[in-house]
Design a protein around this motif. Structure first.
Motif, PDB file in Angstrom:
ATOM      1  N   LEU A 122      57.849 121.284  33.044  1.00 13.93           N
ATOM      2  CA  LEU A 122      56.866 121.891  33.788  1.00 13.93           C
ATOM      3  C   LEU A 122      56.633 123.293  33.068  1.00 13.93           C
ATOM      4  O   LEU A 122      55.330 123.755  32.964  1.00 13.93           O
ATOM      5  N   ALA A 123      57.713 123.823  32.218  1.00 11.41           N
ATOM      6  CA  ALA A 123      57.217 124.982  31.305  1.00 11.41           C
ATOM      7  C   ALA A 123      56.245 124.702  30.236  1.00 11.41           C
ATOM      8  O   ALA A 123      55.367 125.698  29.921  1.00 11.41           O
ATOM      9  N   ALA A 124      56.197 123.502  29.737  1.00 14.93           N
ATOM     10  CA  ALA A 124      55.170 122.912  28.852  1.00 14.93           C
ATOM     11  C   ALA A 124      53.752 122.865  29.580  1.00 14.93           C
ATOM     12  O   ALA A 124      53.098 122.624  28.670  1.00 14.93           O
ATOM     13  N   GLY A 125      53.773 122.666  30.735  1.00 15.14           N
ATOM     14  CA  GLY A 125      52.432 122.473  31.411  1.00 15.14           C
ATOM     15  C   GLY A 125      52.410 120.955  31.767  1.00 15.14           C
ATOM     16  O   GLY A 125      51.043 120.566  32.150  1.00 15.14           O
ATOM     17  N   TYR A 126      53.288 120.227  31.956  1.00 13.48           N
ATOM     18  CA  TYR A 126      52.931 118.817  32.241  1.00 13.48           C
ATOM     19  C   TYR A 126      52.984 118.481  33.623  1.00 13.48           C
ATOM     20  O   TYR A 126      53.675 119.506  34.459  1.00 13.48           O
ATOM     21  N   ARG A 127      52.362 117.721  34.054  1.00 15.60           N
ATOM     22  CA  ARG A 127      52.146 117.309  35.538  1.00 15.60           C
ATOM     23  C   ARG A 127      52.950 116.133  36.067  1.00 15.60           C
ATOM     24  O   ARG A 127      53.232 116.079  37.387  1.00 15.60           O
ATOM     25  N   TYR A 128      53.099 115.205  35.096  1.00 16.28           N
ATOM     26  CA  TYR A 128      53.982 113.865  35.631  1.00 16.28           C
ATOM     27  C   TYR A 128      54.588 113.568  34.378  1.00 16.28           C
ATOM     28  O   TYR A 128      54.295 113.737  33.236  1.00 16.28           O
ATOM     29  N   THR A 149      59.556 103.778  42.523  1.00 15.84           N
ATOM     30  CA  THR A 149      58.097 103.917  42.639  1.00 15.84           C
ATOM     31  C   THR A 149      58.023 105.517  42.708  1.00 15.84           C
ATOM     32  O   THR A 149      58.939 106.070  42.615  1.00 15.84           O
ATOM     33  N   ILE A 150      56.718 106.080  42.742  1.00 16.80           N
ATOM     34  CA  ILE A 150      56.671 107.428  42.633  1.00 16.80           C
ATOM     35  C   ILE A 150      57.361 108.248  43.468  1.00 16.80           C
ATOM     36  O   ILE A 150      57.224 108.221  44.716  1.00 16.80           O
ATOM     37  N   PHE A 151      58.019 109.312  42.812  1.00 17.27           N
ATOM     38  CA  PHE A 151      58.597 110.295  43.704  1.00 17.27           C
ATOM     39  C   PHE A 151      58.397 111.731  42.828  1.00 17.27           C
ATOM     40  O   PHE A 151      57.980 111.851  41.798  1.00 17.27           O
ATOM     41  N   LYS A 152      58.937 112.747  43.731  1.00 17.26           N
ATOM     42  CA  LYS A 152      58.737 114.171  43.222  1.00 17.26           C
ATOM     43  C   LYS A 152      60.106 114.813  42.863  1.00 17.26           C
ATOM     44  O   LYS A 152      60.927 114.628  43.722  1.00 17.26           O
ATOM     45  N   GLU A 153      60.270 115.428  42.033  1.00 18.64           N
ATOM     46  CA  GLU A 153      61.496 116.049  41.415  1.00 18.64           C
ATOM     47  C   GLU A 153      61.138 117.339  40.911  1.00 18.64           C
ATOM     48  O   GLU A 153      60.752 117.688  39.767  1.00 18.64           O
ATOM     49  N   ASP A 154      61.814 118.345  41.848  1.00 18.88           N
ATOM     50  CA  ASP A 154      61.570 119.777  41.580  1.00 18.88           C
ATOM     51  C   ASP A 154      60.038 120.165  41.093  1.00 18.88           C
ATOM     52  O   ASP A 154      59.952 121.070  40.278  1.00 18.88           O
ATOM     53  N   MET A 156      57.802 118.191  39.790  1.00 19.26           N
ATOM     54  CA  MET A 156      57.342 117.204  39.039  1.00 19.26           C
ATOM     55  C   MET A 156      56.998 115.731  39.449  1.00 19.26           C
ATOM     56  O   MET A 156      58.161 115.235  40.188  1.00 19.26           O
ATOM     57  N   ILE A 157      55.864 115.258  39.381  1.00 14.38           N
ATOM     58  CA  ILE A 157      55.860 113.793  39.564  1.00 14.38           C
ATOM     59  C   ILE A 157      56.422 112.959  38.720  1.00 14.38           C
ATOM     60  O   ILE A 157      56.241 112.851  37.507  1.00 14.38           O
ATOM     61  N   GLN A 158      57.315 112.125  39.231  1.00 15.53           N
ATOM     62  CA  GLN A 158      57.917 111.008  38.385  1.00 15.53           C
ATOM     63  C   GLN A 158      57.256 109.539  38.617  1.00 15.53           C
ATOM     64  O   GLN A 158      57.120 109.408  39.686  1.00 15.53           O
ATOM     65  N   TYR A 159      57.235 108.894  37.709  1.00 13.76           N
ATOM     66  CA  TYR A 159      56.156 107.892  37.714  1.00 13.76           C
ATOM     67  C   TYR A 159      57.006 106.573  37.131  1.00 13.76           C
ATOM     68  O   TYR A 159      56.661 106.449  35.889  1.00 13.76           O
ATOM     69  N   PRO A 160      57.813 106.024  37.760  1.00  8.63           N
ATOM     70  CA  PRO A 160      58.807 104.841  37.022  1.00  8.63           C
ATOM     71  C   PRO A 160      57.773 103.680  36.647  1.00  8.63           C
ATOM     72  O   PRO A 160      56.901 103.785  37.305  1.00  8.63           O
ATOM     73  N   ALA A 161      58.372 103.060  35.646  1.00  5.54           N
ATOM     74  CA  ALA A 161      57.802 101.784  35.017  1.00  5.54           C
ATOM     75  C   ALA A 161      58.132 100.823  36.255  1.00  5.54           C
ATOM     76  O   ALA A 161      58.951 100.910  37.281  1.00  5.54           O
ATOM     77  N   SER A 162      57.272  99.773  36.402  1.00  5.15           N
ATOM     78  CA  SER A 162      57.271  99.046  37.417  1.00  5.15           C
ATOM     79  C   SER A 162      58.411  97.628  36.984  1.00  5.15           C
ATOM     80  O   SER A 162      58.551  97.433  35.888  1.00  5.15           O
TER      81      SER A 162
END
Length: 259
Positions: A122-128, A149-154, A156-162
């Motif tokens: 987040l500090a670096a400016g990433y969104r997911y 599947t997709i979830f939010k953590e603090d 940050m969008i976390q997008y797991p592999a399928s």
């Protein structure tokens, strides 16, 4: 239903993980050869994809990174270096990729899916962040208790592999080498039916004809289906998914950052 084809563009250091020396020019050559083949295939099928690129690869091959962007694909970050033991530098990687592409880089995938703190990203400016495979890989990780599947953590969008449904059979790159396309497709369909999307990841070097070179000591379970054979297999998967009515999008677009 949406398919996110993703490729981890990196220095081909796979032999080095097994104690085999490979000079940097060869590392670039193997990865670039496979990358060029992938771009031709994606253009043929009008399929958009996301490329997680190490900054180290990008600064040595800026012309192909710009080509990826011009073809309408997404450039995301694969940290700065890929080699084991290298220090993680996601902020510096993001800055360099943005200098080359002239566009914001908002996605991140850590080399070898290593854990990276949300605060750092987040500090670096990433969104997911797409650095988690929600399954069990012996001697690597056990993520069976994590969301599939997709979830939010603090924030940050976390997008797991399928992974497949109901059993979390991994659909990652090694599986694609060893599982027959008919069975792999069924596993992919099960994930689509459950999640409504696929997040698949590969490496361009897998699609290089040089993988059969004995000096690289690539195991047979990978090299036996590599280069053009693997490219044909990927094309067959794309055709099957198209026949199911799937659309191929960048991750950024699918997550709503590129409307």
């Amino acid at each position: 239903m949406i398919v996110n084809l993703t490729f981890d563009v990196e220095e081909f250091d796979f032999p080095m993980e097994r104690g085999i020396d490979i000079d940097f020019d060869n590392q670039l050559s193997v990865s670039t050869e496979g990358l060029e083949s992938i771009l031709v295939l994606l253009t043929k099928h009008d399929a958009k994809a996301t490329f997680y690129v190490t900054a180290n690869y990008a600064r040595h091959k800026p012309e192909i990174i710009k080509q990826i962007q011009l073809l309408g694909h997404e450039i995301a970050s694969h940290d700065f270096y890929h080699a084991i033991g290298s220090m993680s530098a996601p902020e510096e990687a993001k800055t360099l990729l943005e200098q080359i592409t002239g566009t914001a880089v908002i996605g991140f995938r850590a080399p070898r899916l290593a854990k990276t703190s949300v605060e750092t990203l987040l500090a670096a400016g990433y969104r997911y962040n797409s650095s988690m495979n929600p399954t069990f890989i012996p001697f690597r990780y056990n993520n069976l208790g994590e969301p599939r599947t997709i979830f939010k953590e603090d924030g940050m969008i976390q997008y797991p592999a399928s992974v497949s449904w109901p059993f979390r059979i991994p659909l990652f790159w090694i599986s694609f080498h060893v599982i027959p396309i008919g069975f792999y497709s069924k596993l992919a369909y099960s994930a689509l039916k459950k999640d409504g999307h696929l997040n698949l990841y590969f490496h361009p070097w897998e699609f290089s004809e040089q993988l059969t070179d004995k000096r690289f000591c690539v195991p047979g379970y990978i090299s036996n289906c590599s280069g053009s054979k693997l490219l044909h297999k990927l094309e067959e998967l794309i055709r099957r998914l198209k026949n199911k009515g799937c659309t191929f999008q960048t991750t950024k677009k699918y997550l709503g950052f590129d409307a």
